[in-house]
Design a protein around this motif. Structure first.
Motif, mmCIF file in Angstrom:
data_model
loop_
_atom_site.group_PDB
_atom_site.id
_atom_site.type_symbol
_atom_site.label_atom_id
_atom_site.label_comp_id
_atom_site.label_asym_id
_atom_site.label_seq_id
_atom_site.Cartn_x
_atom_site.Cartn_y
_atom_site.Cartn_z
ATOM 1 N N PHE A 163 0.852 -1.183 0.000
ATOM 2 C CA PHE A 163 0.000 0.000 0.000
ATOM 3 C C PHE A 163 0.893 1.240 0.000
ATOM 4 N N VAL A 164 0.303 2.369 -0.387
ATOM 5 C CA VAL A 164 1.052 3.625 -0.442
ATOM 6 C C VAL A 164 0.484 4.560 0.621
ATOM 7 N N CYS A 165 1.337 5.023 1.504
ATOM 8 C CA CYS A 165 0.879 5.890 2.588
ATOM 9 C C CYS A 165 0.822 7.340 2.108
ATOM 10 N N PRO A 166 0.213 8.249 2.873
ATOM 11 C CA PRO A 166 0.101 9.654 2.451
ATOM 12 C C PRO A 166 1.440 10.313 2.162
ATOM 13 N N GLN A 167 2.519 9.829 2.783
ATOM 14 C CA GLN A 167 3.845 10.413 2.562
ATOM 15 C C GLN A 167 4.545 9.826 1.336
ATOM 16 N N GLY A 168 3.872 8.905 0.623
ATOM 17 C CA GLY A 168 4.453 8.341 -0.587
ATOM 18 C C GLY A 168 5.413 7.204 -0.347
ATOM 19 N N LYS A 169 5.227 6.459 0.733
ATOM 20 C CA LYS A 169 6.072 5.302 1.022
ATOM 21 C C LYS A 169 5.250 4.025 0.912
ATOM 22 N N ALA A 170 5.913 2.931 0.531
ATOM 23 C CA ALA A 170 5.251 1.637 0.463
ATOM 24 C C ALA A 170 5.147 1.050 1.865
ATOM 25 N N VAL A 171 3.934 0.646 2.253
ATOM 26 C CA VAL A 171 3.705 0.084 3.583
ATOM 27 C C VAL A 171 2.922 -1.215 3.439
ATOM 28 N N THR A 172 2.978 -2.044 4.456
ATOM 29 C CA THR A 172 2.288 -3.330 4.416
ATOM 30 C C THR A 172 0.932 -3.293 5.112
ATOM 31 N N ASP A 173 0.751 -2.337 6.011
ATOM 32 C CA ASP A 173 -0.497 -2.244 6.773
ATOM 33 C C ASP A 173 -1.469 -1.316 6.050
ATOM 34 N N SER A 174 -2.625 -1.836 5.669
ATOM 35 C CA SER A 174 -3.602 -1.034 4.938
ATOM 36 C C SER A 174 -4.113 0.142 5.767
ATOM 37 N N ALA A 175 -4.038 0.030 7.094
ATOM 38 C CA ALA A 175 -4.501 1.121 7.956
ATOM 39 C C ALA A 175 -3.650 2.373 7.798
ATOM 40 N N ASP A 176 -2.411 2.205 7.315
ATOM 41 C CA ASP A 176 -1.507 3.346 7.145
ATOM 42 C C ASP A 176 -1.584 3.952 5.737
ATOM 43 N N ALA A 177 -2.399 3.381 4.878
ATOM 44 C CA ALA A 177 -2.398 3.774 3.461
ATOM 45 C C ALA A 177 -3.216 5.032 3.211
ATOM 46 N N TYR A 178 -2.859 5.717 2.149
ATOM 47 C CA TYR A 178 -3.672 6.844 1.659
ATOM 48 C C TYR A 178 -4.946 6.275 1.044
ATOM 49 N N ARG A 179 -6.055 6.971 1.272
ATOM 50 C CA ARG A 179 -7.341 6.530 0.741
ATOM 51 C C ARG A 179 -7.834 7.559 -0.269
ATOM 52 N N PRO A 180 -7.808 7.203 -1.550
ATOM 53 C CA PRO A 180 -8.233 8.151 -2.584
ATOM 54 C C PRO A 180 -9.637 8.683 -2.322
ATOM 55 N N THR A 181 -9.821 9.955 -2.575
ATOM 56 C CA THR A 181 -11.102 10.616 -2.361
ATOM 57 C C THR A 181 -11.974 10.505 -3.601
ATOM 58 N N ARG A 182 -13.222 10.924 -3.455
ATOM 59 C CA ARG A 182 -14.122 10.961 -4.616
ATOM 60 C C ARG A 182 -13.576 11.904 -5.678
ATOM 61 N N GLU A 183 -12.984 12.998 -5.248
ATOM 62 C CA GLU A 183 -12.409 13.938 -6.199
ATOM 63 C C GLU A 183 -11.224 13.318 -6.938
ATOM 64 N N ASP A 184 -10.392 12.544 -6.228
ATOM 65 C CA ASP A 184 -9.288 11.829 -6.880
ATOM 66 C C ASP A 184 -9.820 10.927 -7.993
ATOM 67 N N CYS A 185 -10.863 10.172 -7.670
ATOM 68 C CA CYS A 185 -11.403 9.214 -8.641
ATOM 69 C C CYS A 185 -12.100 9.932 -9.795
ATOM 70 N N ARG A 186 -12.815 10.995 -9.496
ATOM 71 C CA ARG A 186 -13.473 11.745 -10.571
ATOM 72 C C ARG A 186 -12.440 12.317 -11.529
ATOM 73 N N ALA A 187 -11.358 12.887 -10.963
ATOM 74 C CA ALA A 187 -10.312 13.471 -11.804
ATOM 75 C C ALA A 187 -9.577 12.400 -12.610
ATOM 76 N N LEU A 188 -9.357 11.238 -12.006
ATOM 77 C CA LEU A 188 -8.690 10.151 -12.724
ATOM 78 C C LEU A 188 -9.556 9.665 -13.886
#
Length: 344
Positions: free
Chosen positions: A49-74
């Protein structure tokens, strides 16, 4: 990862992905964006998973969660700001972007007459990263040669998803077209005219009809064309000696492949299946196998980042077919030129 693909992402996602270590970026195979859920990456057979600071992590609880705006823009970027222009692709659940990268989509379907008409409220993206691996077919191609006809056998490449089928198929097309047979006895054979039906625009990644990947000097590509129709078009108009197609499995695919065979054209194709038992459990593939369509089956397996292959000849495949059917014998009618020899 190439810079153009990073530019596909909106700033909130791109900024985090760009901070990943360069070695990890270069080994990425897929990026999964899910609204409100952890940002995930796949690489070398593993994932993180990718955390808000841009690092690869194994725990999903530490990951960045894309917002609705992220998905709409993508989605806006993936569809080039026009959902209508990619309506057919959305109906099939994916969009292929420049470079041959396929974006799988999931969300709410809109039905018409019991069939998917459109996809809306897209909240999941699977960005599958396409890369050319020139030379990856070097160890395999010598096992697929037909010395009598001085060309390749009719070949079916089989594996589960994400085992490297399309990458291997791309390099096989390049090598056959270039006459790079990787075998001392085939040095004087020369290249063959190759026709590629690229229904998903992944094999060649054409830009205005011109392949972005190297498919060899004697290769013609029908881009974004249904396989069955494209195979017939190529045979009629481009006189290929070898035709290449990805992910066969529909009845119309089988008919077109048999027509190509009877026209004297060699076939190299891929199919989703775990093994030969799965091949013979799928009606269309079982029909082709029982008629002796293929002279060689390539079974791919992957451990970590290493892809291995095993080549199975027609005789062994027939034995597997008998075993899978639970019968003592299965009638097999060999098609001419399946392995370079005409069988009674």
């Amino acid at each position: 990862m190439s810079l153009p693909l990073l530019e596909l992402f909106p700033a909130g996602l791109r900024g985090r992905l760009e901070k990943l270590p360069q070695t990890l970026l270069l080994s990425l195979e897929e990026i999964r964006v899910r609204e409100g859920r952890p940002l995930e990456i796949g690489f070398g057979g593993g994932s993180a998973f990718v955390c808000p600071q841009g690092k690869a992590v194994t725990d999903s609880a530490d990951a960045y969660r894309p917002t609705r705006e992220d998905c709409r823009a993508l989605l806006e970027r993936v569809t080039n700001h026009s959902l209508y222009a990619v309506e057919e692709e959305l109906r099939r659940g994916y969009v292929t972007v420049a470079g041959g990268h396929r974006i799988g989509l999931a969300g709410r379907t809109v039905l018409e007459g019991g069939h998917v008409r459109h996809l809306r409220d897209v909240a999941s993206f699977n960005i599958r990263i396409a890369r050319a691996r020139t030379g990856c077919a070097a160890s395999l191609l010598p096992e697929l040669l037909d010395p009598v006809a001085r060309t390749v056998k009719h070949t079916l490449i089989v594996s589960a998803p994400q085992q490297g089928k399309t990458t291997l198929l791309r390099d096989l097309a390049r090598a056959i077209s270039a006459g790079q047979w990787y075998h001392p006895q085939a040095q004087r054979w020369g290249g063959r005219k190759v026709g590629v039906v690229d229904e998903r625009s992944e094999i060649a990644a054409c830009d205005r009809g011109v392949p972005a990947f190297d498919l060899g000097p004697r290769t013609d590509v029908l881009d974004a064309c249904p396989k069955a129709e494209g195979l017939m078009m190529l045979v009629r108009s481009m006189s290929p000696e070898v035709v290449v197609a990805d992910e066969i499995g529909r009845p119309e695919d089988a008919y077109a492949l048999k027509e190509a065979l009877h026209a004297g054209v060699r076939v190299v194709a891929t199919a989703h299946a775990l093994d030969l038992r799965d091949v013979f459990a799928r009606p269309v593939l079982a029909e082709l196998a029982s008629e002796g369509m293929f002279g060689a089956y390539v079974l791919l397996s992957r451990s970590g980042g290493v892809v291995r292959h095993r080549v199975v000849g027609a005789d062994e495949a027939e034995a597997e077919a008998r075993k899978s059917s639970g019968c003592r014998s299965v009638p097999v009618i060999r098609s001419p030129n399946a392995d370079g020899v005409r069988h009674a």
